[in-house]
Design a protein around this motif. Structure first.
Motif, PDB file in Angstrom:
ATOM      1  N   PRO A  75      19.277 -20.686   9.072  1.00 19.89           N
ATOM      2  CA  PRO A  75      18.581 -21.490   8.065  1.00 19.89           C
ATOM      3  C   PRO A  75      19.428 -22.606   7.487  1.00 19.89           C
ATOM      4  CG  PRO A  75      19.208 -19.369   7.145  1.00 19.89           C
ATOM      5  CD  PRO A  75      19.521 -19.305   8.613  1.00 19.89           C
ATOM      6  N   LYS A  76      18.805 -23.763   7.377  1.00 16.22           N
ATOM      7  CA  LYS A  76      19.394 -24.861   6.619  1.00 16.22           C
ATOM      8  C   LYS A  76      18.884 -24.832   5.175  1.00 16.22           C
ATOM      9  CE  LYS A  76      19.101 -27.932  10.681  1.00 16.22           C
ATOM     10  NZ  LYS A  76      18.494 -29.196  11.172  1.00 16.22           N
ATOM     11  N   ASP A  77      17.670 -24.314   5.019  1.00 15.17           N
ATOM     12  CA  ASP A  77      17.019 -24.264   3.722  1.00 15.17           C
ATOM     13  C   ASP A  77      17.724 -23.266   2.807  1.00 15.17           C
ATOM     14  OD1 ASP A  77      14.793 -22.733   1.988  1.00 15.17           O
ATOM     15  OD2 ASP A  77      14.204 -24.839   2.219  1.00 15.17           O
ATOM     16  N   ALA A  78      18.086 -23.689   1.603  1.00 16.28           N
ATOM     17  CA  ALA A  78      18.855 -22.841   0.701  1.00 16.28           C
ATOM     18  C   ALA A  78      18.082 -21.598   0.273  1.00 16.28           C
ATOM     19  CB  ALA A  78      19.284 -23.642  -0.528  1.00 16.28           C
ATOM     20  N   THR A  79      16.754 -21.710   0.118  1.00 12.33           N
ATOM     21  CA  THR A  79      15.953 -20.560  -0.294  1.00 12.33           C
ATOM     22  C   THR A  79      16.021 -19.453   0.744  1.00 12.33           C
ATOM     23  OG1 THR A  79      14.430 -21.969  -1.525  1.00 12.33           O
ATOM     24  CG2 THR A  79      13.629 -19.789  -0.903  1.00 12.33           C
ATOM     25  N   ILE A  80      15.877 -19.816   2.009  1.00  8.10           N
ATOM     26  CA  ILE A  80      15.930 -18.829   3.083  1.00  8.10           C
ATOM     27  C   ILE A  80      17.362 -18.328   3.280  1.00  8.10           C
ATOM     28  CG2 ILE A  80      15.442 -18.420   5.527  1.00  8.10           C
ATOM     29  CD1 ILE A  80      13.294 -20.565   5.347  1.00  8.10           C
ATOM     30  N   ALA A  81      18.323 -19.243   3.184  1.00  9.62           N
ATOM     31  CA  ALA A  81      19.724 -18.864   3.378  1.00  9.62           C
ATOM     32  C   ALA A  81      20.216 -17.917   2.294  1.00  9.62           C
ATOM     33  CB  ALA A  81      20.600 -20.113   3.423  1.00  9.62           C
ATOM     34  N   SER A  82      19.546 -17.865   1.147  1.00 11.56           N
ATOM     35  CA  SER A  82      19.961 -16.953   0.089  1.00 11.56           C
ATOM     36  C   SER A  82      19.649 -15.506   0.435  1.00 11.56           C
ATOM     37  CB  SER A  82      19.262 -17.328  -1.222  1.00 11.56           C
ATOM     38  OG  SER A  82      17.866 -17.062  -1.160  1.00 11.56           O
ATOM     39  N   VAL A  83      18.804 -15.297   1.431  1.00 13.12           N
ATOM     40  CA  VAL A  83      18.409 -13.942   1.822  1.00 13.12           C
ATOM     41  C   VAL A  83      18.957 -13.562   3.184  1.00 13.12           C
ATOM     42  CG1 VAL A  83      16.445 -12.425   2.256  1.00 13.12           C
ATOM     43  CG2 VAL A  83      16.323 -14.105   0.422  1.00 13.12           C
ATOM     44  N   VAL A 121       0.857  -1.180   0.000  1.00 12.86           N
ATOM     45  CA  VAL A 121       0.000   0.000   0.000  1.00 12.86           C
ATOM     46  C   VAL A 121       0.896   1.233   0.000  1.00 12.86           C
ATOM     47  CG1 VAL A 121      -1.886   1.221   1.135  1.00 12.86           C
ATOM     48  CG2 VAL A 121      -1.724  -1.277   1.341  1.00 12.86           C
ATOM     49  N   SER A 122       0.717   2.095  -0.993  1.00 10.35           N
ATOM     50  CA  SER A 122       1.543   3.299  -1.098  1.00 10.35           C
ATOM     51  C   SER A 122       0.997   4.390  -0.182  1.00 10.35           C
ATOM     52  CB  SER A 122       1.558   3.796  -2.545  1.00 10.35           C
ATOM     53  OG  SER A 122       0.267   4.229  -2.924  1.00 10.35           O
ATOM     54  N   GLY A 123       1.728   5.484  -0.111  1.00 10.16           N
ATOM     55  CA  GLY A 123       1.314   6.594   0.738  1.00 10.16           C
ATOM     56  C   GLY A 123      -0.021   7.189   0.348  1.00 10.16           C
ATOM     57  N   ASN A 124      -0.390   7.082  -0.955  1.00 10.85           N
ATOM     58  CA  ASN A 124      -1.676   7.636  -1.388  1.00 10.85           C
ATOM     59  C   ASN A 124      -2.821   6.640  -1.288  1.00 10.85           C
ATOM     60  OD1 ASN A 124      -1.355   5.876  -3.531  1.00 10.85           O
ATOM     61  ND2 ASN A 124      -0.882   7.465  -5.039  1.00 10.85           N
ATOM     62  N   GLY A 125      -2.528   5.441  -0.750  1.00 16.16           N
ATOM     63  CA  GLY A 125      -3.579   4.457  -0.528  1.00 16.16           C
ATOM     64  C   GLY A 125      -3.762   3.437  -1.629  1.00 16.16           C
ATOM     65  N   SER A 126      -3.028   3.554  -2.734  1.00 15.64           N
ATOM     66  CA  SER A 126      -3.169   2.579  -3.812  1.00 15.64           C
ATOM     67  C   SER A 126      -2.546   1.250  -3.388  1.00 15.64           C
ATOM     68  CB  SER A 126      -2.516   3.093  -5.086  1.00 15.64           C
ATOM     69  OG  SER A 126      -1.123   3.289  -4.893  1.00 15.64           O
ATOM     70  N   ARG A 127      -3.185   0.148  -3.812  1.00 17.02           N
ATOM     71  CA  ARG A 127      -2.765  -1.183  -3.395  1.00 17.02           C
ATOM     72  C   ARG A 127      -2.306  -1.995  -4.604  1.00 17.02           C
ATOM     73  NH1 ARG A 127      -5.258  -2.865   1.594  1.00 17.02           N
ATOM     74  NH2 ARG A 127      -5.632  -4.981   0.819  1.00 17.02           N
ATOM     75  N   SER A 128      -1.253  -2.762  -4.419  1.00 11.75           N
ATOM     76  CA  SER A 128      -0.817  -3.714  -5.433  1.00 11.75           C
ATOM     77  C   SER A 128      -0.650  -5.073  -4.761  1.00 11.75           C
ATOM     78  CB  SER A 128       0.498  -3.279  -6.077  1.00 11.75           C
ATOM     79  OG  SER A 128       1.530  -3.206  -5.113  1.00 11.75           O
ATOM     80  N   VAL A 129      -1.039  -6.119  -5.481  1.00  9.82           N
ATOM     81  CA  VAL A 129      -1.051  -7.465  -4.919  1.00  9.82           C
ATOM     82  C   VAL A 129      -0.182  -8.373  -5.763  1.00  9.82           C
ATOM     83  CG1 VAL A 129      -2.479  -9.432  -4.258  1.00  9.82           C
ATOM     84  CG2 VAL A 129      -3.396  -7.109  -4.076  1.00  9.82           C
ATOM     85  N   MET A 130       0.682  -9.144  -5.096  1.00 13.91           N
ATOM     86  CA  MET A 130       1.464 -10.158  -5.779  1.00 13.91           C
ATOM     87  C   MET A 130       1.117 -11.512  -5.201  1.00 13.91           C
ATOM     88  SD  MET A 130       5.603 -10.709  -6.116  1.00 13.91           S
ATOM     89  CE  MET A 130       5.771 -11.593  -4.555  1.00 13.91           C
ATOM     90  N   SER A 131       0.689 -12.415  -6.057  1.00 19.31           N
ATOM     91  CA  SER A 131       0.382 -13.770  -5.618  1.00 19.31           C
ATOM     92  C   SER A 131       1.670 -14.535  -5.376  1.00 19.31           C
ATOM     93  CB  SER A 131      -0.459 -14.484  -6.674  1.00 19.31           C
ATOM     94  OG  SER A 131      -0.556 -15.872  -6.373  1.00 19.31           O
ATOM     95  N   GLY A 132       1.658 -15.408  -4.386  1.00 24.54           N
ATOM     96  CA  GLY A 132       2.817 -16.241  -4.126  1.00 24.54           C
ATOM     97  C   GLY A 132       3.174 -17.135  -5.291  1.00 24.54           C
ATOM     98  N   GLN A 133       2.208 -17.428  -6.130  1.00 20.69           N
ATOM     99  CA  GLN A 133       2.461 -18.282  -7.279  1.00 20.69           C
ATOM    100  C   GLN A 133       3.355 -17.597  -8.306  1.00 20.69           C
ATOM    101  OE1 GLN A 133      -1.424 -19.295  -8.716  1.00 20.69           O
ATOM    102  NE2 GLN A 133      -1.800 -20.804  -7.108  1.00 20.69           N
ATOM    103  N   ASP A 134       3.478 -16.264  -8.221  1.00 17.95           N
ATOM    104  CA  ASP A 134       4.277 -15.512  -9.182  1.00 17.95           C
ATOM    105  C   ASP A 134       5.729 -15.357  -8.743  1.00 17.95           C
ATOM    106  OD1 ASP A 134       1.977 -15.160 -10.680  1.00 17.95           O
ATOM    107  OD2 ASP A 134       1.482 -13.267  -9.682  1.00 17.95           O
ATOM    108  N   ASN A 135       6.072 -15.887  -7.574  1.00 20.44           N
ATOM    109  CA  ASN A 135       7.424 -15.724  -7.046  1.00 20.44           C
ATOM    110  C   ASN A 135       7.878 -17.016  -6.394  1.00 20.44           C
ATOM    111  OD1 ASN A 135       9.314 -14.997  -4.610  1.00 20.44           O
ATOM    112  ND2 ASN A 135       9.532 -13.353  -6.100  1.00 20.44           N
ATOM    113  N   GLN A 136       9.006 -17.566  -6.841  1.00 20.17           N
ATOM    114  CA  GLN A 136       9.440 -18.870  -6.372  1.00 20.17           C
ATOM    115  C   GLN A 136       9.818 -18.851  -4.904  1.00 20.17           C
ATOM    116  OE1 GLN A 136       9.186 -21.668  -8.229  1.00 20.17           O
ATOM    117  NE2 GLN A 136       9.572 -22.672  -6.275  1.00 20.17           N
ATOM    118  N   ILE A 137      10.452 -17.762  -4.445  1.00 16.72           N
ATOM    119  CA  ILE A 137      10.812 -17.683  -3.027  1.00 16.72           C
ATOM    120  C   ILE A 137       9.561 -17.714  -2.169  1.00 16.72           C
ATOM    121  CG2 ILE A 137      11.836 -16.226  -1.239  1.00 16.72           C
ATOM    122  CD1 ILE A 137      13.868 -15.283  -3.225  1.00 16.72           C
ATOM    123  N   PHE A 138       8.587 -16.881  -2.529  1.00 14.21           N
ATOM    124  CA  PHE A 138       7.336 -16.846  -1.778  1.00 14.21           C
ATOM    125  C   PHE A 138       6.664 -18.210  -1.817  1.00 14.21           C
ATOM    126  CE2 PHE A 138       3.246 -15.807  -0.270  1.00 14.21           C
ATOM    127  CZ  PHE A 138       3.246 -14.530   0.242  1.00 14.21           C
TER     128      PHE A 138
END
Length: 220
Positions: free
Chosen positions: A158-166, A101-118
């Motif tokens: 983290p042992k998990d490589a996905t989490i350890a990458s961040v 949510v930006s300062g002017n109230g506009s919202r953007s949504v990203m589905s977890g399916q669109d991002n491998q880490i998520f």
């Protein structure tokens, strides 16, 4: 504006996943001594937690610190970070979506399916929600310590490589008493060596969130 906003978002996604993972891992834990299990059980007993946060990011190169403040909500629907200073914005994370949510109230949504880490993190969450308590220790080395005054600290590596990458580690500190377990501080060390710390204050534990508070967690 952060130089790499996506990395910050991924870090917060992981932070959210870990927090929820710890909470849901704790359901059903019992025992009178202060252990990781009993601390998590105490945190899980706080169905909803609201309050204020101060975020301090320490830049590894030069030790420069950047601060922001705002309000947070931890609840079964997810986590909301509403930054008020220096610039208003909000980030809402659920097991399936990320809402900005930006300062002017506009919202953007990203589905977890669109991002491998998520997607990988959400898959782990699904295992925890189904009662697979072994996921926490499967994906993290857990170093827990407790003091005689009820203070406790746990560092997750983290042992998990996905989490350890961040991130390289996540440390949570808080206090437990006969009536309440609370999370007071959380610090994440990124792979870059930068550290992001959150201090939580003015915490409240409502049984129910307001309709407006709940609405934040829905994409539509």
């Amino acid at each position: 504006m952060p130089r790499n906003p996506h990395k910050k978002i991924f870090s917060l996604m992981i932070l959210t996943a870990v927090f929820l993972r710890v909470n849901f891992f704790a359901q059903g834990a019992a025992g009178s001594s202060l252990t990781l299990e009993t601390v998590c059980a105490g945190l899980a007993a706080n169905v909803n937690t609201t309050g204020e946060f101060t975020q301090t990011k320490t830049i590894n190169a030069g030790g420069r610190q950047l601060k922001s403040t705002g309000k947070f909500i931890f609840c079964p629907l997810g986590i909301m970070w509403r930054t008020e200073k220096p610039f208003p914005s909000a980030l809402i994370l659920t097991p399936t979506d990320m809402i900005q949510v930006s300062g002017n109230g506009s919202r953007s949504v990203m589905s977890g399916q669109d991002n491998q880490i998520f997607a990988n993190i959400s898959q782990t969450l699904s295992s925890v929600f189904s009662g697979n308590a072994g996921e926490l220790k499967k994906r993290f080395d857990c170093d827990f310590s407790a003091g005689a005054d009820g203070a406790w600290s746990v560092t997750l590596v983290p042992k998990d490589a996905t989490i350890a990458s961040v991130m390289t580690s996540l440390t949570l500190r808080g206090r437990s008493s006969s009536s309440r377990t609370s999370l007071a501080f959380l610090e994440m060390t990124e792979t870059s060596g930068n550290k992001i710390g959150y201090e939580f204050t003015d915490q409240k534990y409502p049984e129910e969130l307001s309709a407006n508070e709940k609405q934040n967690f829905f994409a539509d």
